[in-house]
Scaffold this active site. Structure first.
Site, PDB file in Angstrom:
ATOM      1  N   SER A  97      -9.506   1.818   3.147  1.00 45.11           N
ATOM      2  CA  SER A  97      -8.788   2.694   2.077  1.00 45.11           C
ATOM      3  C   SER A  97      -8.047   1.963   1.405  1.00 45.11           C
ATOM      4  O   SER A  97      -7.260   2.378   0.367  1.00 45.11           O
ATOM      5  CB  SER A  97      -8.046   3.548   3.011  1.00 45.11           C
TER       6      SER A  97
ATOM      7  N   SER B  83      -9.926  -0.669   7.095  1.00 43.06           N
ATOM      8  CA  SER B  83      -9.498  -0.319   5.828  1.00 43.06           C
ATOM      9  C   SER B  83      -8.735  -1.632   5.076  1.00 43.06           C
ATOM     10  O   SER B  83      -8.478  -1.585   3.843  1.00 43.06           O
ATOM     11  CB  SER B  83      -8.144   0.828   5.816  1.00 43.06           C
TER      12      SER B  83
ATOM     13  N   LYS C 234       0.745  -1.241  -0.041  1.00 46.23           N
ATOM     14  CA  LYS C 234       0.087   0.108   0.057  1.00 46.23           C
ATOM     15  C   LYS C 234       0.944   1.088  -0.155  1.00 46.23           C
ATOM     16  O   LYS C 234       1.845   1.324   0.643  1.00 46.23           O
ATOM     17  CB  LYS C 234      -1.151   0.114   1.278  1.00 46.23           C
TER      18      LYS C 234
END
Lengths: 486, 476
Positions: free
Chosen positions: B151, B175, B76
């Site tokens: 997210s 997330s 990420k």
């Protein structure tokens, strides 16, 4: 100038906030070096710069230093230390917040006893001592449009020592600062240099009528870079605030800056405009727990404190308060003296040597006691030489001591022998000298016998002269008395 | 034909000399190109990944390969990797290159995992749809008109579309779990403090965790056991030893399972998700486990507590992005104040600014006690309640999300509706306990449904074993 009559109506109330830069090798929350005076931005890691993804880590040495100060001031040591963030924007603050302590300072309460110039004593109570990190330095170079920032200082460990509003005069403030400086230097946690900024002081100052139940509105004064300037700023504020109150003008809570050239203060910003620092517990650090073992090990490693040495010098060594005060002014002198007193039992003589010949030598050459060439052992044998009657003090201080300073390896006895200075204490060899002095001065002898006892000094001088200073004064006096009283 | 769908597949192919790491990386690189329109990857480390592959291949040849040799991982865009750019999907970190590597990634590399690129996400991890990204939105491979969740949307889609073997996400309030549910994957949020946060760009420090997306439980467990554990760079990281989760997947006990009445009765819950959740609970009962309904009256306080505390921390964590030292600085500034204002106004997206302002508000002197202090107290209550339940029951089972993947723009004008996406995931985040999201069938539109299991703190081994069992149970 205010009249003494008006001034006397008011009481001065001062609390001091002292920041002391700790002498740790590395920073408060990273392993970057704290060394002073390097090229800008050479002691900066990703942690100091607050790069994304970095986390702080507490320097345990800095915690120990704070604990030492707390022990020295009789504070209560907090066992569960939670750090807090103080949020504000400034270019020299890389993370946009300072990691400090808010609700749980490492040291709570405590006191700093001070001695005032008139010899009276007072204890200034402490509110707290907490740990935090320093900011970097913004620099405005000539010819540069941009502001430059040096982050070498960012993250250097500090303790902030906050006093209660217990201080009532500029002399007390001065004495308090002297004591704080003495303490941090004895503890070896800060070099105490206010001019270089390793010790910084802000003063909260207010005035009120004597006997008034409430404190007046306080004004915070910054930018005083010496103890003397702190005292000057306090004096100035005292008068300025009284003048305002007398005119019926309300004092506003504000931050003022001190100008050393004019000796006056001027407003920087009012407290109302100040940042809301939005303190909250630092979630990136787990609490630092001070265990019983840790606390005990710090306590066990505590050096002697000035007040402990002062007490020892007065009560164990029987020295006057004055001597003890002078000898404990500096840690190194006090420790040298303490060592010296382990090697001689003539403490008063040792004190006289320290305060006389030793200090004047150091002062003359602006040397530090660590540069003093004569070891405590050698100085103790010099004192022993006098005590044994081998030389007298004036010979020792004027003839032997200067040679010792040049030849620290030679023993005082060796020097005395080489210079033929060993005192004559044999009655048999002094007696002919005494007899010849009396024979040379029949008139004076008659005067003496008729009651002019003061002539003894003159006879002594003559005997010493004849012996080239080597006659033991005690023996000479005894013989002179015997012969003159017959 | 799809290949390398599990690490076991990869290892078998490597052992049989049917392939090598270079070929595996090239396979994924090709997939990434073919599926570029999904916008999962922000940057593909083609060069460094192929270099790593060559190194691992020679290690395999000399018999010195680590446990993850052949595994290809995407990270990420909030996890830092030395000498690689990282933006947290924000303009404010434009051009920023990290000088160090996150501990979690470093440990994977040391076991010979190959890092293939960084993955799109919501800016600074703030969002539930991956629509708040300077890199643009990510498409859900199950339905390209729908969000992948957030997210960690890019991390989810990268595994969903087989662009890497597993991926790393971060989970502050859901997330990892919510996008895992939206894309039909397994996603874990470990116990808070189980994985070092060193190198994780902070959103909310006391909630942030690093989690894993995978297609099967075993891969997830293996990656977690390597990342987890004490770390000198993170004083908040737990010092508890880490069990070998991937070797403890066997499950043969009778479990005590609770489900929360309030979650299944929530008006926000999509009926098909409720039905699938109840079906699982029924199966577990039939298998002889003890399944009980319990109450969780604090459910309605969980989201407000979460948003007060996380925005407070975020408002401070994001202060360092000021244009002074790195990243974006507005070109139109004339003094210090305008530099701060313009840099931050132009550099941060709308959602991030909303949370900074909310967090600044709840920390301000006049409101601190009413919001921050109170939320801290409620957090403690939620944590105690949850831990207490988890001392009586082995697991709590609940839906991962109230709905399946929604369409782009559906919640864009209503932040509160967006925040409701986290309704079921924030309990574990507020409490710090580990939580695993597993695929649990699809709805009538064919969209994946997730089911969530919580266990008590540091019970990851038990969580994985039960998750593995549940996957088997569901496939029968």
């Amino acid at each position: 100038m205010l009249s003494a009559e008006i001034k006397d109506k008011y009481e001065l109330v001062v609390g001091l906030e002292v920041h002391a830069q700790l002498l740790t090798q590395s920073k408060m929350y990273t392993s970057d070096s704290t060394e002073y005076g390097n090229l800008p931005n050479t002691h900066i890691s990703v942690i100091t710069l607050g790069h994304p993804g970095t986390l702080p880590k507490v320097n345990r040495k800095a915690v120990e230093f704070a604990i030492k100060m707390g022990i020295a001031c009789n504070s209560t040591i907090t066992r569960n230390n939670i750090f807090a963030r103080k949020n504000y924007f400034y270019p020299d603050l890389p993370k946009g917040y300072q990691i400090t302590q808010d609700k749980d300072p490492i040291c709570v309460g405590g006191e700093v006893p001070v001695t005032l110039p008139d010899g009276s004593k007072k204890s200034i109570a402490l509110t707290r001592i907490h740990m935090e990190e320093d900011a970097g330095k913004s620099m405005h170079l000539a010819g540069e449009v941009d502001t430059l920032v040096d982050f070498n200082r960012a993250g250097v460990p500090l303790i902030e020592i906050v006093s209660e509003p217990d201080i009532r005069s500029s002399e007390e403030a001065y004495a308090y600062l002297v004591e704080i400086k003495k303490l941090v230097r004895y503890l070896d946690i800060c070099d105490g240099n206010m001019e270089e900024g390793s010790l910084r002081c802000d003063a909260n100052i207010s005035v009120r009528l004597h006997g008034a139940p409430e404190y007046g509105k306080k004004v915070e004064v910054k930018n005083m870079n010496s103890f003397r300037n702190v005292a000057r700023a306090i004096e100035h504020e005292f008068e300025r605030q009284i003048a305002l109150v007398e005119q019926g003008i309300e004092i506003i809570s504000e931050t003022r800056t001190f100008d050393a050239t004019t000796g006056s203060t001027s407003g920087m910003r009012t407290k109302e405009d100040l940042n809301d620092y939005r303190y909250f517990p630092e979630p990136d650090l787990s609490p630092v727990i001070v265990s019983e073992e840790w606390l005990e090990s710090v306590r066990a490693a505590m050096p002697s404190l000035p007040r402990e040495l002062h007490h020892k010098f007065v009560h164990e060594f029987g020295l006057p308060e004055y001597d003890a005060g002078v000898l404990t002014d500096s840690k190194e002198i006090a420790l040298y003296f303490e060592t010296l007193c382990g090697l001689t039992s003539n403490y008063k003589a040792a004190s006289n040597w320290m305060m006389g010949p030793v200090k004047s030598y150091l002062n003359e050459l602006t040397l530090h006691i660590s540069d003093f060439p004569i070891s405590a052992t050698a100085l103790a044998s010099l004192i022993a030489l006098i005590d044994d009657g081998k030389v007298n003090f004036s010979v020792a201080s004027q003839k032997i001591y200067p040679v010792m300073l040049e030849n620290p390896d030679k023993s005082p006895l060796q020097i005395a022998q080489e210079l033929n200075l060993i005192q004559e204490s044999d009655e048999g060899s002094i007696k002919p000298l005494v007899e010849s002095v009396l024979a040379d001065n029949p008139a004076k002898v008659a005067e003496y016998k008729s009651g002019k006892k003061g002539l003894m000094g003159m006879f002594m001088g003559q005997v010493m002269k004849k012996s080239q200073g080597k006659a033991d004064p005690k023996v000479a006096t005894k013989l002179l008395t015997e012969l003159l009283e017959n | 034909m799809e290949k390398f769908l599990s690490f076991d597949d990869i290892k078998k192919s490597l052992e049989n000399r049917e392939t090598d790491c270079k070929a595996i990386v090239n396979y994924y690189l090709n997939n990434i190109k073919t599926k570029a329109h999904l916008n999962a990857f922000v940057e593909v480390y083609e060069e460094s990944a192929l270099q790593q592959a060559a190194q691992v291949d020679s290690k395999i040849a000399s018999g010195k390969a680590g446990k993850l040799a052949g595994m290809v991982i995407g990270i990420k865009d909030v996890l830092v990797y030395r000498d690689h750019e990282v933006n947290a999907s924000s303009k404010i970190l434009d051009g920023f290159v990290s000088q160090f590597t996150a501990t979690a990634i470093q440990r994977l590399i040391e076991e010979d995992a190959i890092i293939i690129g960084r993955l799109n996400c919501d800016e600074f991890g703030m969002g539930s749809s991956n629509e708040n990204s300077v890199h643009g939105k990510v498409l859900n491979a199950a339905d390209e008109n729908r969000v992948p969740g957030g997210s960690s949307g890019g991390s989810a889609v990268a595994v969903q579309a087989n662009l890497c073997t597993v991926s790393l996400g971060t989970d502050t309030g859901g997330s990892v779990r919510q996008p895992a549910a939206f894309t039909g994957l397994i996603g874990i949020k470990p116990t808070y403090s189980r994985v070092s946060r060193w190198g994780l760009i902070a959103y909310a420090s006391s909630f942030d965790t690093i989690g894993v997306f995978s297609r099967n439980v075993k891969d997830n467990a293996l990656v977690m056991e390597i990342m987890a554990g004490p770390d000198n760079f993170d004083s908040t990281a737990s010092k508890k030893p880490v069990p070998h989760y991937s070797e403890l997947l066997h499950f043969d006990k009778r479990a005590k399972i609770a489900y929360l009445k309030e979650t299944l009765e929530s008006p926000a819950l999509q009926q098909e998700i409720k039905a699938n959740t109840l079906a699982v609970l029924e199966k577990l009962k039939q298998e002889g486990h003890e399944v009980e309904e319990v109450q969780f009256p604090l459910l309605k306080y969980v989201l407000p507590t979460y948003y007060i505390l996380t925005t407070a921390e975020a408002s401070s964590n994001l202060s360092r992005f000021d244009g002074v030292k790195y990243g974006y600085r507005s070109p139109n500034v004339h003094n210090l104040e305008s530099m701060y204002k313009k840099t931050r106004s132009e550099g941060f997206g709308e959602e991030v600014k909303r949370r900074i302002m909310l967090g600044t508000f709840v920390l301000s002197a006049s409101y601190y006690d009413a919001y921050f202090t109170k939320a801290q107290k409620v957090r403690r209550l939620i944590k105690e309640y949850t831990e207490n339940l988890l001392s009586k029951y082995d697991y709590i089972v609940l839906p991962t999300t109230p709905s399946t993947a929604f369409k782009f723009g559906e919640h864009s004008n209503d932040p509160v509706a967006m925040y409701l996406e986290d309704l079921f995931t924030v309990q574990a985040s507020v409490s710090g306990v580990p939580s695993l999201s597993l695929p649990n069938g699809t709805d009538s539109k064919g969209l994946p449904i997730g089911i969530q299991i919580m266990a008590n703190s540091f019970k990851e081994a038990e969580l994985y074993a039960f998750g593995n069992y549940l996957m088997d149970l569901n496939s029968n």
